[in-house]
Design a protein around this motif. Structure first.
Motif, PDB file in Angstrom:
ATOM      1  N   VAL A 185       0.834  -1.209   0.000  1.00 42.81           N
ATOM      2  CA  VAL A 185       0.000   0.000   0.000  1.00 42.81           C
ATOM      3  C   VAL A 185       0.866   1.257   0.000  1.00 42.81           C
ATOM      4  CG1 VAL A 185      -2.008  -1.045   1.129  1.00 42.81           C
ATOM      5  CG2 VAL A 185      -0.130  -0.161   2.519  1.00 42.81           C
ATOM      6  N   GLU A 188       1.226   6.108   5.104  1.00 39.99           N
ATOM      7  CA  GLU A 188       0.135   6.644   5.911  1.00 39.99           C
ATOM      8  C   GLU A 188      -0.375   7.960   5.340  1.00 39.99           C
ATOM      9  OE1 GLU A 188       1.235   6.969   9.977  1.00 39.99           O
ATOM     10  OE2 GLU A 188       1.473   4.824  10.281  1.00 39.99           O
ATOM     11  N   CYS A 190      -2.752   7.880   2.988  1.00 40.61           N
ATOM     12  CA  CYS A 190      -3.425   7.490   1.745  1.00 40.61           C
ATOM     13  C   CYS A 190      -4.802   6.922   2.059  1.00 40.61           C
ATOM     14  CB  CYS A 190      -2.593   6.463   0.994  1.00 40.61           C
ATOM     15  SG  CYS A 190      -3.411   5.791  -0.472  1.00 40.61           S
ATOM     16  N   HIS A 192      -6.568   4.824   0.327  1.00 37.02           N
ATOM     17  CA  HIS A 192      -6.587   3.380   0.055  1.00 37.02           C
ATOM     18  C   HIS A 192      -6.113   2.601   1.288  1.00 37.02           C
ATOM     19  CE1 HIS A 192      -6.006   4.118  -4.562  1.00 37.02           C
ATOM     20  NE2 HIS A 192      -7.071   4.702  -4.060  1.00 37.02           N
ATOM     21  N   ARG A 193      -5.022   3.043   1.850  1.00 46.54           N
ATOM     22  CA  ARG A 193      -4.448   2.363   3.016  1.00 46.54           C
ATOM     23  C   ARG A 193      -5.397   2.442   4.209  1.00 46.54           C
ATOM     24  NH1 ARG A 193       1.629   2.505   5.192  1.00 46.54           N
ATOM     25  NH2 ARG A 193       1.305   2.032   7.401  1.00 46.54           N
ATOM     26  N   GLN A 197      -7.100  -0.806   6.115  1.00 46.91           N
ATOM     27  CA  GLN A 197      -6.866  -1.076   7.527  1.00 46.91           C
ATOM     28  C   GLN A 197      -8.167  -1.082   8.329  1.00 46.91           C
ATOM     29  OE1 GLN A 197      -3.742   2.023   7.962  1.00 46.91           O
ATOM     30  NE2 GLN A 197      -2.423   0.375   8.715  1.00 46.91           N
ATOM     31  N   ILE A 209       1.797  -4.639   7.122  1.00 50.24           N
ATOM     32  CA  ILE A 209       2.242  -3.846   5.974  1.00 50.24           C
ATOM     33  C   ILE A 209       3.535  -4.483   5.458  1.00 50.24           C
ATOM     34  CG2 ILE A 209       2.886  -1.582   5.110  1.00 50.24           C
ATOM     35  CD1 ILE A 209      -0.001  -1.792   6.085  1.00 50.24           C
ATOM     36  N   SER A 212       5.497  -0.731   1.322  1.00 45.34           N
ATOM     37  CA  SER A 212       4.947   0.617   1.306  1.00 45.34           C
ATOM     38  C   SER A 212       5.739   1.473   0.328  1.00 45.34           C
ATOM     39  CB  SER A 212       5.002   1.241   2.707  1.00 45.34           C
ATOM     40  OG  SER A 212       4.495   2.556   2.701  1.00 45.34           O
TER      41      SER A 212
END
Length: 285
Positions: A185, A188, A190, A192-193, A197, A209, A212
């Motif tokens: 992904v 942090e 984003c 999407h991420r 989560q 993760i 990244s």
């Protein structure tokens, strides 16, 4: 020698991009029968077969692939000439902020059209995986336009297209069966991420993760290598990847959203309109 029509070439390029007459017709706001007639006319003019039509779409012949390249060059030259005369007085700097997935994919033909049509405008593009950061930069006067992906029906901005996030893996690696689930992904911040989560936490699925990157290309490489499961908008899934439709919780729908600063120059207004037109023509899918 017969002259080639620019509208015919634009139709052909759209069909080559979508590889589907119905989708091309929707993008061009024409009936499929009209698209088919235009393609037949173009084949007659060139005395060459450009497409092979099948049950599930169309495929370019060798002549069609060559024409796609030549047509794009001719259309670009045409648009540049017209832009020099019609839009030569439109100048100034346009600062656009967007996500890497747009900057490296869907926005390419849109920005190309803008640069050719408005040669005196200075375009500056800033890429960031954090939509809220781009919106903040716009509010702080550091950007004129922000094109970002937002939660469905979120407040603010102008919603252009509808999409949904999906889990993706490579064809060779069933990484979705691993525990804890490895994720590939963006860093942090984003969306999407954050969606991945929160969705996994709600479903009590353990994850880690595994990879990244701020680059879409980096994430795709990790997914292809089997390092982890990725999270992508369905419209941007690459042909060599598999959407994981079962075994993992469903991810939310999203909107491609356009934000514009309160005070912008004419060049920024023209780029906003170009992005809107591109969205109507299906280029942001």
């Amino acid at each position: 020698m017969k002259d080639l029509s620019i509208p015919l070439l634009r139709t052909f390029v759209t069909v080559a991009r979508t590889q589907n007459l119905t989708n091309a017709a929707q993008s061009l706001h024409k009936a499929p029968s009209t698209i088919s007639m235009q393609l037949n006319r173009l084949e007659e003019l060139l005395d060459a077969r450009l497409l092979e039509r099948g049950q599930y779409g169309v495929r370019l012949t060798a002549a069609g692939r060559q024409l796609e390249e030549d047509a794009r060059q001719l259309i670009n030259l045409h648009d540049q000439i017209v832009g020099n005369y019609q839009h030569g007085t439109i100048n100034g700097t346009v600062r656009l902020g967007t996500h890497d997935q747009y900057a490296t994919r869907a926005l390419t033909p849109i920005l190309e059209a803008f640069v050719l049509s408005y040669p005196e405008a200075n375009l500056e593009v800033f890429s960031d995986h954090r939509p809220q950061q781009l919106i903040k930069m716009l509010d702080d006067g550091k950007l004129d336009i922000a094109l970002v992906e937002m939660p469905l029906r979120s407040e603010g901005g102008e919603r252009l297209t509808l999409d949904e996030l999906v889990w993706v893996r490579s064809q060779a690696h069933q990484v979705e069966q691993r525990s804890p689930l490895p994720l590939a992904v963006f860093p942090e911040g984003c969306y999407h991420r954050e969606c991945a989560q929160s969705t996994l936490n709600d479903a009590d699925i353990n994850y880690r993760i595994a990879f990244s990157s701020q680059s879409r290309a980096g994430i795709l490489t990790a997914v292809r290598a089997g390092i982890g499961v990725g999270v992508l908008p369905r419209s941007t899934v690459e042909h060599d990847m598999i959407v994981v439709e079962s075994g993992l919780p469903q991810l939310p729908k999203t909107n491609t959203t356009l934000f514009i600063a309160k005070q912008v120059n004419e060049a920024s207004t023209r780029l906003s309109n170009t992005i809107r037109e591109g969205a109507r023509n299906g280029l942001l899918h």
